[in-house]
Design a protein around this motif. Structure first.
Motif, mmCIF file in Angstrom:
data_model
loop_
_atom_site.group_PDB
_atom_site.id
_atom_site.type_symbol
_atom_site.label_atom_id
_atom_site.label_comp_id
_atom_site.label_asym_id
_atom_site.label_seq_id
_atom_site.Cartn_x
_atom_site.Cartn_y
_atom_site.Cartn_z
ATOM 1 N N ARG A 19 0.852 -1.182 0.000
ATOM 2 C CA ARG A 19 0.000 0.000 0.000
ATOM 3 C C ARG A 19 0.887 1.231 0.000
ATOM 4 N NH1 ARG A 19 -3.717 2.714 4.683
ATOM 5 N NH2 ARG A 19 -5.498 3.377 3.395
ATOM 6 N N LEU A 20 0.797 2.008 -1.063
ATOM 7 C CA LEU A 20 1.553 3.247 -1.173
ATOM 8 C C LEU A 20 0.714 4.413 -0.658
ATOM 9 C CD1 LEU A 20 3.088 2.867 -4.749
ATOM 10 C CD2 LEU A 20 3.888 1.912 -2.577
ATOM 11 N N SER A 21 1.413 5.394 -0.079
ATOM 12 C CA SER A 21 0.766 6.615 0.394
ATOM 13 C C SER A 21 1.441 7.821 -0.232
ATOM 14 C CB SER A 21 0.859 6.723 1.918
ATOM 15 O OG SER A 21 0.185 5.671 2.552
ATOM 16 N N CYS A 22 0.663 8.870 -0.427
ATOM 17 C CA CYS A 22 1.170 10.134 -0.975
ATOM 18 C C CYS A 22 0.541 11.258 -0.163
ATOM 19 C CB CYS A 22 0.797 10.244 -2.439
ATOM 20 S SG CYS A 22 0.939 11.896 -3.152
ATOM 21 N N VAL A 23 1.374 11.978 0.565
ATOM 22 C CA VAL A 23 0.898 13.094 1.383
ATOM 23 C C VAL A 23 1.258 14.397 0.685
ATOM 24 C CG1 VAL A 23 1.019 14.234 3.604
ATOM 25 C CG2 VAL A 23 1.182 11.740 3.474
ATOM 26 N N ALA A 24 0.266 15.259 0.511
ATOM 27 C CA ALA A 24 0.465 16.525 -0.206
ATOM 28 C C ALA A 24 0.232 17.705 0.730
ATOM 29 C CB ALA A 24 -0.489 16.600 -1.396
ATOM 30 N N SER A 25 0.907 18.812 0.444
ATOM 31 C CA SER A 25 0.720 20.035 1.218
ATOM 32 C C SER A 25 1.027 21.237 0.334
ATOM 33 C CB SER A 25 1.617 20.034 2.455
ATOM 34 O OG SER A 25 2.976 19.983 2.078
ATOM 35 N N GLY A 26 0.585 22.406 0.797
ATOM 36 C CA GLY A 26 0.879 23.628 0.062
ATOM 37 C C GLY A 26 -0.183 24.026 -0.948
ATOM 38 N N PHE A 27 -1.261 23.237 -1.028
ATOM 39 C CA PHE A 27 -2.367 23.581 -1.903
ATOM 40 C C PHE A 27 -3.644 22.960 -1.333
ATOM 41 C CE2 PHE A 27 -2.970 19.493 -4.173
ATOM 42 C CZ PHE A 27 -1.767 18.854 -3.896
ATOM 43 N N THR A 28 -4.786 23.375 -1.858
ATOM 44 C CA THR A 28 -6.066 22.862 -1.377
ATOM 45 C C THR A 28 -6.315 21.500 -2.010
ATOM 46 O OG1 THR A 28 -6.884 25.128 -1.181
ATOM 47 C CG2 THR A 28 -8.516 23.354 -1.069
ATOM 48 N N PHE A 29 -5.936 20.479 -1.300
ATOM 49 C CA PHE A 29 -5.895 19.107 -1.810
ATOM 50 C C PHE A 29 -7.239 18.671 -2.399
ATOM 51 C CE2 PHE A 29 -4.061 14.968 -2.068
ATOM 52 C CZ PHE A 29 -5.022 14.050 -1.686
ATOM 53 N N SER A 30 -8.322 19.009 -1.726
ATOM 54 C CA SER A 30 -9.640 18.527 -2.152
ATOM 55 C C SER A 30 -10.139 19.179 -3.437
ATOM 56 C CB SER A 30 -10.652 18.745 -1.032
ATOM 57 O OG SER A 30 -10.737 20.121 -0.703
ATOM 58 N N ASN A 31 -9.398 20.156 -3.954
ATOM 59 C CA ASN A 31 -9.802 20.823 -5.200
ATOM 60 C C ASN A 31 -9.246 20.152 -6.448
ATOM 61 O OD1 ASN A 31 -11.185 22.724 -3.747
ATOM 62 N ND2 ASN A 31 -9.813 24.430 -4.222
ATOM 63 N N TYR A 32 -8.409 19.133 -6.272
ATOM 64 C CA TYR A 32 -7.677 18.600 -7.416
ATOM 65 C C TYR A 32 -7.746 17.089 -7.532
ATOM 66 C CZ TYR A 32 -5.753 23.238 -7.844
ATOM 67 O OH TYR A 32 -5.614 24.596 -8.020
ATOM 68 N N ASP A 33 -7.843 16.637 -8.801
ATOM 69 C CA ASP A 33 -7.637 15.225 -9.093
ATOM 70 C C ASP A 33 -6.189 14.879 -8.763
ATOM 71 O OD1 ASP A 33 -9.560 15.135 -12.235
ATOM 72 O OD2 ASP A 33 -10.164 15.515 -10.153
ATOM 73 N N MET A 34 -5.943 13.602 -8.459
ATOM 74 C CA MET A 34 -4.592 13.138 -8.179
ATOM 75 C C MET A 34 -4.312 11.889 -9.004
ATOM 76 S SD MET A 34 -3.262 15.242 -5.971
ATOM 77 C CE MET A 34 -1.833 14.313 -5.394
ATOM 78 N N SER A 35 -3.018 11.655 -9.274
ATOM 79 C CA SER A 35 -2.638 10.520 -10.111
ATOM 80 C C SER A 35 -1.416 9.817 -9.539
ATOM 81 C CB SER A 35 -2.295 10.994 -11.527
ATOM 82 O OG SER A 35 -3.385 11.645 -12.132
ATOM 83 N N TRP A 36 -1.347 8.516 -9.822
ATOM 84 C CA TRP A 36 -0.142 7.731 -9.578
ATOM 85 C C TRP A 36 0.472 7.366 -10.935
ATOM 86 C CZ3 TRP A 36 2.472 6.805 -5.203
ATOM 87 C CH2 TRP A 36 1.813 6.942 -3.976
ATOM 88 N N TYR A 37 1.793 7.492 -11.005
ATOM 89 C CA TYR A 37 2.559 7.084 -12.175
ATOM 90 C C TYR A 37 3.637 6.099 -11.720
ATOM 91 C CZ TYR A 37 0.661 10.703 -15.255
ATOM 92 O OH TYR A 37 -0.168 11.474 -16.043
ATOM 93 N N ARG A 38 4.194 5.383 -12.676
ATOM 94 C CA ARG A 38 5.352 4.544 -12.374
ATOM 95 C C ARG A 38 6.293 4.562 -13.570
ATOM 96 N NH1 ARG A 38 2.566 -1.497 -12.540
ATOM 97 N NH2 ARG A 38 2.251 -1.609 -14.810
ATOM 98 N N GLN A 39 7.567 4.306 -13.249
ATOM 99 C CA GLN A 39 8.582 4.242 -14.302
ATOM 100 C C GLN A 39 9.556 3.124 -13.994
ATOM 101 O OE1 GLN A 39 10.710 7.913 -15.053
ATOM 102 N NE2 GLN A 39 11.146 7.273 -17.152
ATOM 103 N N ALA A 40 9.654 2.187 -14.925
ATOM 104 C CA ALA A 40 10.616 1.103 -14.816
ATOM 105 C C ALA A 40 11.902 1.519 -15.515
ATOM 106 C CB ALA A 40 10.043 -0.162 -15.454
ATOM 107 N N PRO A 41 13.036 0.922 -15.130
ATOM 108 C CA PRO A 41 14.305 1.275 -15.760
ATOM 109 C C PRO A 41 14.250 1.130 -17.277
ATOM 110 C CG PRO A 41 14.680 -0.096 -13.846
ATOM 111 C CD PRO A 41 13.199 -0.080 -14.068
ATOM 112 N N GLY A 42 14.671 2.190 -17.982
ATOM 113 C CA GLY A 42 14.706 2.144 -19.438
ATOM 114 C C GLY A 42 13.373 2.285 -20.125
ATOM 115 N N GLN A 43 12.326 2.532 -19.347
ATOM 116 C CA GLN A 43 10.989 2.642 -19.940
ATOM 117 C C GLN A 43 10.392 4.012 -19.672
ATOM 118 O OE1 GLN A 43 8.304 -0.599 -19.188
ATOM 119 N NE2 GLN A 43 9.924 -2.137 -19.221
#
Length: 119
Positions: A19-43
């Motif tokens: 289970r991954l977590s992402c904590v955000a600050s410095g903006f009104t979090f509930s006003n924005y969509d959020m996304s997860w990305y991933r990057q494998a080596p060389g891709q």
């Protein structure tokens, strides 16, 4: 200032869960969509999952549909990625992304958290 910090990665065997977590600050979090990305080596970076402002809209990459679940807790300024039935091809650096408008316009990502799926 805007900050995004991911955590929860690690080494897991095929078939396991994380289970991954992402904590955000410095903006009104509930006003924005959020996304997860991933990057494998060389891709190229891959969009894994998105979630709407109040969590009522979600979208998943075909490669993770049925195995990953994105969710958010606006009271904690946190978005989660529950990853089940992990495969070696899920290995990569997972980052959280926000695309913000004024007063802090821009694309913001954290440093990422490493997920390694291996026996």
């Amino acid at each position: 200032q805007v900050q995004i910090v991911e955590s929860g990665g690690g080494l897991v065997q095929p078939g396991g869960s994380l289970r991954l977590s992402c904590v955000a600050s410095g903006f009104t979090f509930s006003n924005y969509d959020m996304s997860w990305y991933r990057q494998a080596p060389g891709q190229a970076r891959e969009n894994v999952a998105d979630i709407g402002r109040v969590g009522d809209r979600t979208h998943y990459a075909t490669s993770v549909k049925g195995r990953f679940t994105i969710s958010r807790d606006n009271a904690k300024n946190t978005v989660y990625l529950q990853m089940n039935s992990l495969k070696p091809e899920d290995t990569g650096v997972y980052t959280c992304r926000a695309v913000l408008g004024p007063p802090t316009p821009g694309i913001y990502r954290g440093q990422g958290t490493q997920v390694t799926v291996s026996s």
